[in-house]
Design an enzyme around this catalytic site. Structure first.
Site, PDB file in Angstrom:
ATOM      1  N   GLU A  85       1.658   1.487  -3.657  1.00 41.72           N
ATOM      2  CA  GLU A  85       0.887   2.746  -4.120  1.00 41.72           C
ATOM      3  C   GLU A  85       1.023   3.432  -4.226  1.00 41.72           C
ATOM      4  O   GLU A  85       0.315   4.253  -4.916  1.00 41.72           O
ATOM      5  CB  GLU A  85       0.023   1.182  -3.945  1.00 41.72           C
ATOM      6  CG  GLU A  85      -1.704   2.054  -5.040  1.00 41.72           C
ATOM      7  CD  GLU A  85      -2.603   1.079  -4.257  1.00 41.72           C
ATOM      8  OE1 GLU A  85      -2.855   0.037  -3.363  1.00 41.72           O
ATOM      9  OE2 GLU A  85      -3.878   0.933  -4.957  1.00 41.72           O
ATOM     10  N   CYS A 139      -8.381  -1.998   4.302  1.00 44.22           N
ATOM     11  CA  CYS A 139      -8.214  -3.175   5.150  1.00 44.22           C
ATOM     12  C   CYS A 139      -9.521  -3.502   5.461  1.00 44.22           C
ATOM     13  O   CYS A 139      -9.783  -5.253   6.238  1.00 44.22           O
ATOM     14  CB  CYS A 139      -7.496  -3.333   5.635  1.00 44.22           C
ATOM     15  SG  CYS A 139      -6.135  -2.367   5.302  1.00 44.22           S
ATOM     16  N   LYS A 142     -15.987 -10.082   6.803  1.00 46.07           N
ATOM     17  CA  LYS A 142     -14.165 -10.718   6.877  1.00 46.07           C
ATOM     18  C   LYS A 142     -15.005 -12.704   5.857  1.00 46.07           C
ATOM     19  O   LYS A 142     -14.381 -12.822   5.680  1.00 46.07           O
ATOM     20  CB  LYS A 142     -13.027 -11.238   8.115  1.00 46.07           C
ATOM     21  CG  LYS A 142     -12.775  -9.639   8.237  1.00 46.07           C
ATOM     22  CD  LYS A 142     -11.070  -9.570   6.775  1.00 46.07           C
ATOM     23  CE  LYS A 142     -10.948  -8.430   7.843  1.00 46.07           C
ATOM     24  NZ  LYS A 142     -10.197  -7.477   7.040  1.00 46.07           N
ATOM     25  N   CYS A 156     -10.841  -2.260  14.382  1.00 45.75           N
ATOM     26  CA  CYS A 156     -11.011  -3.975  14.557  1.00 45.75           C
ATOM     27  C   CYS A 156     -10.850  -4.416  15.831  1.00 45.75           C
ATOM     28  O   CYS A 156     -11.717  -4.997  16.246  1.00 45.75           O
ATOM     29  CB  CYS A 156     -10.111  -4.685  13.730  1.00 45.75           C
ATOM     30  SG  CYS A 156      -9.835  -3.688  12.512  1.00 45.75           S
ATOM     31  N   GLU A 194     -16.054 -11.125   2.690  1.00 43.36           N
ATOM     32  CA  GLU A 194     -15.090 -11.091   1.594  1.00 43.36           C
ATOM     33  C   GLU A 194     -14.136 -12.453   1.536  1.00 43.36           C
ATOM     34  O   GLU A 194     -13.942 -12.529   0.244  1.00 43.36           O
ATOM     35  CB  GLU A 194     -13.622  -9.864   2.684  1.00 43.36           C
ATOM     36  CG  GLU A 194     -12.442  -9.891   2.021  1.00 43.36           C
ATOM     37  CD  GLU A 194     -11.561  -9.213   3.056  1.00 43.36           C
ATOM     38  OE1 GLU A 194     -11.357  -8.578   2.904  1.00 43.36           O
ATOM     39  OE2 GLU A 194     -11.138  -9.864   4.584  1.00 43.36           O
ATOM     40  N   GLU A 239       0.869  -0.875  -0.232  1.00 47.02           N
ATOM     41  CA  GLU A 239       0.257  -0.404   0.025  1.00 47.02           C
ATOM     42  C   GLU A 239       1.612   1.372   0.025  1.00 47.02           C
ATOM     43  O   GLU A 239       0.734   2.388  -0.621  1.00 47.02           O
ATOM     44  CB  GLU A 239      -0.873   0.390   0.943  1.00 47.02           C
ATOM     45  CG  GLU A 239      -2.130   0.504   1.130  1.00 47.02           C
ATOM     46  CD  GLU A 239      -3.160   0.962   2.251  1.00 47.02           C
ATOM     47  OE1 GLU A 239      -4.522  -0.469   1.770  1.00 47.02           O
ATOM     48  OE2 GLU A 239      -3.247   1.016   3.046  1.00 47.02           O
ATOM     49  N   SER A 250      -7.330   1.363  -2.702  1.00 46.41           N
ATOM     50  CA  SER A 250      -6.046   0.707  -2.681  1.00 46.41           C
ATOM     51  C   SER A 250      -6.081  -0.502  -3.984  1.00 46.41           C
ATOM     52  O   SER A 250      -7.505  -1.224  -3.306  1.00 46.41           O
ATOM     53  CB  SER A 250      -5.709   0.595  -1.397  1.00 46.41           C
ATOM     54  OG  SER A 250      -4.475  -0.335  -1.870  1.00 46.41           O
ATOM     55  N   GLU A 292     -12.645 -13.052  -6.509  1.00 40.63           N
ATOM     56  CA  GLU A 292     -11.827 -12.445  -7.135  1.00 40.63           C
ATOM     57  C   GLU A 292     -10.605 -13.067  -5.642  1.00 40.63           C
ATOM     58  O   GLU A 292      -9.503 -12.401  -6.570  1.00 40.63           O
ATOM     59  CB  GLU A 292     -12.274 -11.349  -7.422  1.00 40.63           C
ATOM     60  CG  GLU A 292     -12.084  -9.615  -5.952  1.00 40.63           C
ATOM     61  CD  GLU A 292     -13.706  -9.769  -6.119  1.00 40.63           C
ATOM     62  OE1 GLU A 292     -15.401 -10.518  -6.456  1.00 40.63           O
ATOM     63  OE2 GLU A 292     -14.296  -8.628  -5.395  1.00 40.63           O
TER      64      GLU A 292
END
Lengths: 162, 582
Positions: B282, B299, B358, B504, B361, B279, B319, B366
Site C-alpha cells: 500500500e 495496527c 482490541k 504494545c 476493535e 501495508e 492505512s 466492519e
C-alpha cells in the site's frame, strides 16, 4: 446513566455568538475556564452539555474537565431555573421541624431532584440555608411567595396553585 | 549540575537540585510509602502517604512534591510520621469496599500492600461509605468507583500522557469521584480503550471487561477453537508467574494454551508478516501513484479510535490494513477453514492481546470478512494468566513447545518486533527497502527507529529513494507529531503510531507493575529486550521471506494488495464525535 439537563436546550444563535465572544476574550488567560463559566451562566442561566461543549472546544480543554469544575462549585447549575422556583429551607430550625419531609414531598410530586427542573420548564427546586423566617419553620418559598408552618399535606395544594 | 546537600534520618545525602525528597530518600536506600505518586505520570501530593518531617517545618510535608533544599533535615521514620501515615490510610480504608478476596487486584494491590507495611490492624472509623454503580458499558474497560482511592493516576495518564482526557474528578468533598462528563459511561464518550488507566491504577477500580467466560464456554463446546497470541504477550506473561521482567516465555505460553484445550495455537506474528506485505504494498502504491501521504499505520486500535475522534482529517492517511490479529482471523476463517475442511461458522477465534482496545476493535461491524466476526473473543495477557492459574497448570514447569502449522512453527523477526514502538516501522522498512532496491538488502536492524524517544524521525535510504519515517508512541506524542505535520513543520512519508507509551509491550492488557517498581525500572525497555532477543534468534527476519506467507499468496490470495487480499485484509474508518456524550 447520563446526568444531563431534563429540559430541552433552547439556546439561540445570539446567545452562542455572545458566548464565543466571551471565550475569545478569555482564551489566553490562565484560569480562563471559571471566568467563562460565570459569564456563560449569565448568558444562558445554566450550563447544560451544549454550553459546556462549546466552552471545552473553544478553550481547548476536555469536556470532563469543564464538567468537573462545574460540579465542584455550587454556584454553577446544570439545570435551568423554572418559571416557578421552589425553595425549601433546610436550615437548622426548619430541618428539626421536618423540612426534610417537605422537600421529599416536593421531589415526589414534581419527579425531580434538588437543583432539578421539570421537563416542561415550569418548576425548579432548590434547597436553601436559613432564610431568616425561623418563626415560621418549616418554610418553603415559590418565587416571592412564602409558606410557613408547613406539614407535608400542605405541599400538593401549594404546588397546584401555580 | 548543581548538587544539594541534605540530611535524611541523620544520613548525609547529596542530590541534584530539583530532586524531590522522595527521590533523594530512595537514592539513599530509604523507602517512603506512596500511593498517588507515579513516576513520569502523577505528582499531585494528594494521598499524604509520603508525609515526612522537615526540621523547623510547620507541619508534615508530602515528600513526593517537596523539592530538596540545601541543609534541610528530613526525618522519615518518627512516631508522628508513622502514626499520621497510618491514620490517613485508615481513613482512606474506611471509605473503601475492602472486598479484597473477590478483587481483580487481590495480592497485587498497592493499597493492600500499604495496609500491610504500615501495620494497619483495625479500621476505627465507622460511618457512611460512598456507594457507586459499576460502569461496565464499555467493551474494553470496567470502572468500579467503590474501590477508587482518588489518587488521580488514571486522570493524569488519560489527560496528560494520552491527551484523551475523558475522565476527571467530579463533585467535591465526600462526594468527590472520578468519572466522565455528565456521569456518562466510558463506553459513551471518546475513550479510546487504551487501558493505560488500568495499567496505572494502584487498586482494583479499573479492570478489563472480562472475556474469559466466553472463552471457557467455547472451549467446552463442539466448536473448533483456535487461539493466536500477539508478540508482546510472550514478553510479559512470565511476570504473572514470578519470572523476571523481560524473560521471554514463547514456548511455555504455547504449551499452556495447548493444555487449556485450544485446538490450534497460532502466532499473531504471522498476521504481522501479512500486514507488512499488505501495508508495504500500500505504501509503495501510494508513493508511486500520488496517493495520500504520509501513510499512517493502523495496527493499534487505540490510536485508530483516537484518530477517528480527534483527527478525522487524517482518516485517509490511515492505512486501510486491518490490524494483524484481525487479518489473521479473516485468514483462519477462510484459507485455513478451507484447508482444514471446517465451516467458518464452526471456528471460534480467540486473540490473546496485550491490549484492551482490541476488545472494542474485535466488535467493530466492519471487521467480519466472511460474514462472521474475524475474531470472536479477545483476552488480555492478564486474563490468559488467570485462565492458566485456574487450570492448575504449573506454568514454570512446562516444556517449550512450538506453534501449529499450517502457518509455520516460527514466524519472522519482523513479525515479533510489532510488539514494541518502532517495530512496525522497522519491519516495514526491512521489506520496502528490499522491494525498492530490487535486490537483497543486508541491513536488518534499523536502530534509528528503536528506543523510547516520544517521537523518532529518520530518513532511510531504500533503493534510489529515501523514505522519511516517523514513529510516535503514546497518544500525547502522536498528537505532537500530527500537529507539527498539520502546521507544515514536519514532512514525512510513513508514520507508525502506537497508542501506548512504549508500544504494545506496555499495553493496557499487560501484567500490572507497581509504582514502586516503576521508580527504578523502565518496564518498556525491559520487555522490549525480550522482543529484540526473539527477533535476533529467528532464522527468517523479513516478512516477505516467510515461506508460509509466500505459500498463502501463491495458493490463495494472489497478489499483495490484490482483489482477494482487499476483501479479506482491508477495512475502513469512521469519523467519531468529540465533546459529545451519547
Amino acid at each position: 446513566m447520563s446526568n444531563q439537563a431534563t429540559v430541552p436546550f433552547k439556546g439561540t444563535a445570539e446567545q452562542e455568538a455572545k458566548l464565543l465572544e466571551v471565550i475569545a476574550k478569555h482564551k489566553d488567560q490562565a484560569g480562563a475556564l471559571i471566568s467563562v463559566l460565570h459569564e456563560a451562566q449569565d448568558i444562558y442561566g445554566y450550563l447544560p452539555i451544549e454550553v459546556q461543549s462549546i466552552i471545552a472546544k473553544g478553550l481547548g480543554v476536555t469536556l470532563a474537565e469543564v464538567y468537573g469544575v462545574v460540579t465542584f462549585y455550587t454556584q454553577f447549575s446544570l439545570n435551568p431555573k423554572g418559571e416557578y422556583q421552589i425553595s425549601v429551607c433546610l436550615g437548622t430550625a426548619c430541618y428539626v421541624k421536618g423540612s426534610g419531609d417537605i422537600i421529599n414531598k416536593v421531589k415526589e410530586i414534581l419527579g425531580i431532584d434538588v437543583d432539578g427542573c421539570t421537563s416542561d420548564g415550569k418548576y425548579s427546586l432548590t434547597a436553601t440555608r436559613c432564610i431568616g423566617a425561623c418563626g415560621l419553620a418549616p418554610v418553603m418559598t415559590v418565587n416571592d411567595d412564602v409558606y410557613g408552618r408547613l406539614v407535608v399535606d400542605d405541599v400538593p395544594g401549594i404546588i397546584a396553585k401555580y | 549540575m548543581d548538587m544539594v546537600n541534605l540530611k535524611i534520618n541523620g544520613q548525609d545525602v547529596s542530590v541534584p537540585a530539583g530532586t524531590t525528597v522522595l527521590e533523594a530518600a530512595r537514592s539513599a536506600g530509604i523507602e517512603i510509602p506512596t500511593l498517588c505518586y507515579l513516576k513520569d505520570v502523577s505528582q499531585t501530593g494528594s494521598c499524604r502517604m509520603c508525609l515526612v518531617e522537615i526540621k523547623g517545618g510547620r507541619a508534615l510535608q508530602a515528600a513526593c512534591v517537596y523539592p530538596v533544599a540545601e541543609g534541610i533535615e528530613v526525618q522519615t521514620n518518627t512516631p508522628a510520621v508513622r502514626e499520621t501515615r497510618r491514620a490517613v490510610l485508615e481513613l482512606m480504608l474506611s471509605n473503601h469496599d475492602r472486598k479484597c478476596l473477590t478483587c481483580p487486584r487481590n495480592r497485587n494491590c498497592e493499597l493492600q500492600a500499604l495496609a500491610d507495611e504500615l501495620g494497619v490492624e483495625d479500621i476505627p472509623y465507622e460511618g457512611v461509605r460512598s456507594e457507586y454503580d459499576i460502569d461496565d458499558v464499555s467493551p474494553s474497560i470496567v470502572r468500579d468507583n467503590n474501590k477508587c482511592v482518588l489518587c488521580r493516576r488514571c486522570v493524569n495518564v488519560c489527560k496528560k500522557i494520552q491527551t484523551v482526557g475523558v475522565i476527571d474528578t467530579m463533585e467535591r468533598g465526600f462526594k468527590t469521584k472520578v468519572g466522565c462528563a455528565f456521569e456518562a459511561s466510558l463506553g459513551e464518550v471518546d475513550c479510546v480503550n487504551c487501558g493505560q488507566c488500568i495499567a496505572v491504577c494502584p487498586v482494583g477500580a479499573l479492570r478489563e471487561k472480562d472475556s474469559t467466560k466466553d472463552v471457557w464456554e467455547a472451549l467446552a463446546s463442539d466448536k473448533h477453537v483456535v487461539v493466536q497470541t500477539a508478540p508482546a504477550v510472550r514478553a510479559a506473561l512470565g511476570e504473572e508467574f514470578g519470572l523476571p521482567m523481560g524473560e521471554r516465555v514463547t514456548g511455555k505460553m504455547v504449551a499452556a494454551l495447548r493444555r487449556l484445550g485450544f485446538d490450534k495455537v497460532f502466532d499473531t506474528d504471522f498476521g504481522a508478516d501479512l500486514t507488512i506485505m499488505e501495508e508495504g504494498t500500500e505504501l509503495l502504491h501510494r508513493i508511486q501513484n500520488g496517493g495520500t501521504l504520509p501513510m499512517i499505520t493502523s495496527c493499534s486500535p487505540g490510536w485508530v479510535k483516537f484518530c477517528e475522534h480527534n483527527y478525522p482529517e487524517f482518516l485517509d492517511n490511515l492505512s486501510t490494513c486491518k490490524s494483524p490479529h484481525e487479518m489473521f482471523g479473516a485468514i483462519i476463517k477462510s484459507y485455513y477453514a478451507e484447508k482444514a475442511g471446517i465451516d467458518p461458522k464452526d471456528i471460534y477465534v480467540v486473540s490473546v492481546m496485550p491490549c484492551t482496545a482490541k476488545k472494542f476493535e474485535a466488535a467493530r461491524d466492519e471487521l467480519a470478512a466472511n460474514g462472521v466476526p474475524d475474531v470472536d473473543a479477545v483476552i488480555t495477557t492478564r486474563e490468559l494468566a488467570g485462565m492458566i492459574k485456574q487450570s492448575g497448570i504449573q506454568f514454570n514447569k512446562l516444556p517449550d513447545e512450538v506453534f501449529d502449522s499450517p502457518f509455520g512453527d516460527e514466524a519472522t523477526g519482523a513479525g515479533v518486533i510489532f510488539g514494541v514502538t518502532g517495530g512496525v516501522m522497522e519491519a516495514a522498512l526491512r521489506t520496502v527497502a528490499e522491494i525498492l532496491s530490487g535486490k537483497p538488502v543486508e541491513k536488518v536492524d534499523y536502530e534509528e527507529v528503536r528506543g523510547l524517544d516520544g517521537v523518532k524521525i529518520a530518513s532511510v535510504p531504500a533503493g534510489d529513494k529515501v523514505i522519511r519515517a516517523a514513529v510516535a508512541h503514546g497518544l500525547g506524542n502522536a498528537r505532537k507529531l500530527l500537529d507539527s505535520i498539520k502546521a507544515g513543520e514536519t514532512q514525512v512519508d510513513f508514520i507508525e503510531i502506537m497508542a501506548c507509551p512504549g508500544g504494545c509491550v506496555t499495553g493496557g492488557g499487560q501484567p500490572i507493575v507497581s509504582s514502586r517498581v516503576k521508580m527504578d525500572v523502565n518496564v518498556s525497555a525491559e520487555r522490549a529486550k525480550a522482543i529484540y532477543a526473539e527477533d535476533k534468534s529467528l532464522k527468517v527476519r523479513k516478512s516477505h521471506d516467510n515461506p508460509y506467507i509466500k505459500q498463502l499468496y501463491s495458493e490463495y490470495l494472489g497478489e499483495a494488495g490484490g482483489h482477494k487480499a482487499h476483501e479479506l485484509l482491508h477495512t475502513h474508518y469512521v469519523a467519531r464525535p468529540k465533546y459529545e456524550v451519547k
